[in-house]
Design a protein around this motif. Structure first.
Motif, PDB file in Angstrom:
ATOM      1  N   GLU A 331       0.858  -1.193   0.000  1.00  0.00           N
ATOM      2  CA  GLU A 331       0.000   0.000   0.000  1.00  0.00           C
ATOM      3  C   GLU A 331       0.889   1.236   0.000  1.00  0.00           C
ATOM      4  O   GLU A 331       1.896   1.288   0.721  1.00  0.00           O
ATOM      5  N   GLY A 445       3.625   0.412   2.865  1.00  0.00           N
ATOM      6  CA  GLY A 445       3.473  -0.570   3.921  1.00  0.00           C
ATOM      7  C   GLY A 445       2.827  -1.841   3.408  1.00  0.00           C
ATOM      8  O   GLY A 445       2.105  -1.822   2.408  1.00  0.00           O
ATOM      9  N   LYS A 446       3.091  -2.928   4.093  1.00  0.00           N
ATOM     10  CA  LYS A 446       2.496  -4.207   3.723  1.00  0.00           C
ATOM     11  C   LYS A 446       2.015  -4.908   4.984  1.00  0.00           C
ATOM     12  O   LYS A 446       2.747  -5.044   5.963  1.00  0.00           O
ATOM     13  N   LEU A 447       0.761  -5.356   4.946  1.00  0.00           N
ATOM     14  CA  LEU A 447       0.171  -6.072   6.069  1.00  0.00           C
ATOM     15  C   LEU A 447       0.441  -7.560   5.943  1.00  0.00           C
ATOM     16  O   LEU A 447       0.453  -8.121   4.841  1.00  0.00           O
ATOM     17  N   LEU A 453       1.644  -4.796  10.328  1.00  0.00           N
ATOM     18  CA  LEU A 453       2.613  -4.450   9.296  1.00  0.00           C
ATOM     19  C   LEU A 453       3.789  -5.416   9.299  1.00  0.00           C
ATOM     20  O   LEU A 453       4.432  -5.630  10.333  1.00  0.00           O
ATOM     21  N   LEU A 456       7.460  -1.461   6.492  1.00  0.00           N
ATOM     22  CA  LEU A 456       7.064  -0.048   6.433  1.00  0.00           C
ATOM     23  C   LEU A 456       8.256   0.763   5.936  1.00  0.00           C
ATOM     24  O   LEU A 456       9.390   0.568   6.397  1.00  0.00           O
ATOM     25  N   MET A 535      -3.591   2.247   7.448  1.00  0.00           N
ATOM     26  CA  MET A 535      -3.298   0.813   7.497  1.00  0.00           C
ATOM     27  C   MET A 535      -4.131   0.121   8.579  1.00  0.00           C
ATOM     28  O   MET A 535      -4.550  -1.034   8.399  1.00  0.00           O
ATOM     29  N   LYS A 538      -7.447  -0.461   6.975  1.00  0.00           N
ATOM     30  CA  LYS A 538      -7.393  -1.569   6.015  1.00  0.00           C
ATOM     31  C   LYS A 538      -7.335  -2.912   6.728  1.00  0.00           C
ATOM     32  O   LYS A 538      -7.851  -3.921   6.229  1.00  0.00           O
TER      33      LYS A 538
END
Length: 724
Positions: A331, A445-447, A453, A456, A535, A538
């Motif tokens: 994201e 960022g990625k979950l 996260l 980041l 985030m 989301k």
């Protein structure tokens, strides 16, 4: 008290370590240049969280204190008072160690002639924290010196004497501090005595009323704008309106014979007018025909194109784990902040008097030592022959961390042989400010599968803040690779995330930018905390819980968690919309002080309205809790003004606006009806206060608007694009 010309004083181990600390940074910085990236990041992280020590005189109580014949104490402060309450806090510290009442302490600005000069500045939120140890030690030294003199004069053993409100008593005898000090020419300074315990203090930790309140309420002439000297004339300086314009030549004939003009002074770098009144000086200045060159007809769009991540030189200031560059499911959001003016009420100004080989400068400045050196250098004087007398500041916020107009006033005074008072006009103040630089941020960022996260990344670009300022040595920026002001707030505080990285990009701008209250903190926290909130949405998680789960367990992480919990609990944080209002949350760490804020907002006539702000701050030991609460309130309103209204723009090569009104600021009607402040104490010494509470406010407001409207605002000042 007379100066001690034959004193001998050992330097304590503590003082050696403090003084050596800054030198160590320099040595390590050189090593950084050799070993580069990993050490460079370590140094930047250390500097970012460093409690700066006070490094000037801590060995001579007699240049800090005077005992008056009325048995009062005059404290010459090397730190200036610009509304932050410093004079009150240091009066409390001195009164407790000296065993005098608050009414017996008068704090004044230390003129440079006293020798009590702060070679750094008043800034960086360091006044109380930096003086906490040395000022109490100096007061304790003076107490011991007075005890010894009283013991000798009263013929009573020191151990038999007690002190109450500056009166020494023992064996049925009494003596005031004034009587003990009377007639003493040579003082022997003792080693630092044992300081009192916190339990023994009567004033530290208490909400004592401001010591400068009466003077301000009754309008005493205490500010630079009020400064006078006998037989004073008035000056004005010709300044360009175009960015980058360089002086070439001037036709001064139209001004020379105008009413009231005493002299027109043409220097290599400026043209000045001296007249009998300020109005006459300004009118004559406007009549001078100046040739400028080197400027371009820039506009705001051109500036924003310059200020874009990828331009300039980059430095990785923080790195842990893997980068996000080649991963899926990332994201991304981009954020921008505008040029900001200081817009302080009192414009910059000075009164200068040059006679023979000496000069006296009365000025509102945050840098007494630097101003003194610059005047001495320009006039070819010994530094000791220049006496800078600081005044109260009608607002500072970093604007007065360089005051070269003192040099111009001194040059004009020397030319006419009389004192000259010179102040910026409001237009000059706006156009020739040292602006807050615009910024651009790209955050990725990625979950992970659990909704937290996994990675980041923060990339951000800024103009100069500390770089190329009068306070930063030229060798330091290229060695450490980043602007220590611009990166404030740019570090990722959620160190529980497995992979994170922060990258700073430096771009030079064609106009002057520098220190603005909180430096990069406001812009960086707005971007980072807005992204964190997005985030959390989301991930379908509560914004507070989302943050708490990703903070490290080191000491600063624990303190950050505590302020987040305290703000959330105090505000009864909820993500539900009730009665047309929503809450927003944000948190930050600045100069080792964590802060969290919850705001409550609504939308009225398509405008964002802030109703309530809850602030939780951990400044360590609170010398004066009321002073800290006032700082928090001031930061909230100043921050609100910056994030909802304020911006400078560039049009036809000129910085605009040039007056209040067009330069929008928060008004009294825009202030929240309630600001609730919760203070925590996560360490046993005072920490930074004046700037940290500015960090969260922008993101907290934007996060509330996101919940209320569904719109993620990514540019300051915050403006709704949809009609509600």
């Amino acid at each position: 008290m007379a100066d001690n010309k034959s004193e001998s004083k050992k330097v304590s181990r503590r003082k050696f370590l403090v003084r050596g600390g800054l030198g160590t940074i320099g040595v390590v910085a050189i090593g950084t240049y050799i070993f580069r990236n990993s050490i460079r990041r370590e140094i930047l992280g250390t500097v970012n969280s460093l409690d700066l020590p006070y490094t000037d005189n801590t060995d001579k109580p007699m240049i800090w204190f005077e005992v008056t014949s009325e048995n009062n104490i005059l404290l010459h402060s090397p730190k200036v008072e610009m509304g932050q309450g410093t004079f009150t806090g240091i009066a409390q510290m001195a009164a407790d160690e000296l065993s005098v009442s608050m009414s017996q302490i008068q704090v004044i600005h230390a003129a440079s002639s006293t020798g009590n000069i702060d070679s750094f500045a008043t800034g960086g939120s360091t006044s109380i924290s930096g003086l906490w140890q040395p000022l109490r030690e100096l007061a304790a030294m003076l107490r011991e010196m007075l005890l010894k003199e009283a013991s000798r004069k009263m013929n009573v053993g020191i151990d038999e004497l007690t002190i109450e409100d500056g009166i020494l008593s023992g064996n049925g005898k009494t003596m005031t501090y004034a009587q003990a000090a009377e007639g003493v020419e040579n003082w022997k300074v003792p080693d630092t005595p044992v300081l009192k315990s916190l339990k023994e203090y009567k004033y530290i930790g208490k909400p004592i009323a401001r010591v400068d309140l009466d003077a301000k309420v009754f309008g005493d002439p205490i500010f630079g704008m009020d400064a006078q000297m006998p037989d004073m004339l008035y000056g004005a300086v010709v300044r360009p309106t175009k960015i980058g314009a360089k002086f070439v030549s001037a036709d001064i004939k139209p001004a020379e014979n105008m009413p009231g003009v005493v002299k027109v002074i043409v220097e290599e770098d400026f043209v000045g007018v001296v007249a009998n009144s300020m109005l006459e000086a300004e009118k004559a200045k406007d009549a001078i025909i100046v040739t400028w060159e080197g400027y371009e007809d820039l506009n705001t769009d051109a500036i924003f194109k310059i200020m874009t991540v990828g331009n300039g030189k980059s430095t990785i200031i923080q790195k842990h784990g893997d980068a996000l560059d080649k991963q899926d499911g990332i994201e991304t959001l981009e954020f921008r902040t505008p040029i900001g003016a200081h817009a302080q009420i009192e414009p910059n100004g000075v009164v200068a008097s040059v006679e023979g080989d000496s000069a006296v400068i009365k000025i509102s400045t945050q840098v007494i030592g630097l101003t003194r050196k610059e005047v001495a250098s320009r006039l070819g004087l010994d530094v000791e022959k220049v006496n800078v007398i600081p005044t109260y500041l009608g607002g500072g916020f970093g604007r007065r961390l360089h005051t070269p107009h003192a040099v111009q006033a001194a040059v004009m005074s020397k030319a006419v042989g009389k004192p000259v008072k010179y102040f910026f006009s409001r237009k000059e103040e706006f156009q020739h400010d040292m602006f807050r630089p615009p910024t651009h941020h790209i955050i990725k960022g990625k979950l992970n599968a659990e909704g937290y996260l996994d990675g980041l990344e923060h990339q951000f670009v800024s103009g100069d803040v500390g770089n190329h300022s009068a306070l930063i040595p030229d060798f330091l920026p290229p060695i450490i690779g980043a602007d220590i002001g611009a990166i404030r707030g740019g570090f990722i505080q959620y160190t529980g995330i497995p992979n994170f990285r922060s990258v700073y990009w430096h771009v030079s701008l064609p106009f002057a930018t520098s220190w603005w209250r909180s430096l990069g903190l406001l812009a960086n926290t707005f971007a980072m905390e807005s992204f964190m909130d997005e985030m959390a949405l989301k991930a379908n998680k509560n914004a507070v819980d989302f943050r708490l789960a990703q903070i490290g367990d080191d000491s600063i992480g624990v303190r950050l968690k505590n302020v987040i919990k305290a703000a959330s609990e105090k505000a009864n944080y909820s993500e539900d919309i009730a009665n047309g209002r929503a809450m927003g949350f944000a948190a930050s760490i600045d100069a080792g002080t964590p802060c969290a804020q919850v705001v409550e907002v609504s939308i009225v006539d398509n405008e964002i309205v802030v109703h309530k702000v809850t602030v939780s701050l951990d400044p360590g030991l609170a010398v004066n809790p009321d002073q800290i609460r006032a700082q928090c309130e001031g930061c909230v309103i100043m921050g609100m003004s910056a994030v909802l209204y304020e911006q400078m723009y560039v049009e036809n090569g000129e910085l605009q606006p040039t007056i209040y009104g067009p330069y929008q600021m928060a008004l009294m009607k825009n202030a929240p009806k309630e600001i609730d402040v919760v203070l925590l104490q996560g360490k046993d010494t005072p920490g930074a206060v004046g700037e940290p509470p500015l960090g969260p406010i922008g993101a907290a407001i934007a996060n509330a608007v996101r919940r209320l409207t569904g719109e993620r605002l990514t540019e300051l000042p915050l403006k709704l694009s949809k009609t509600m």
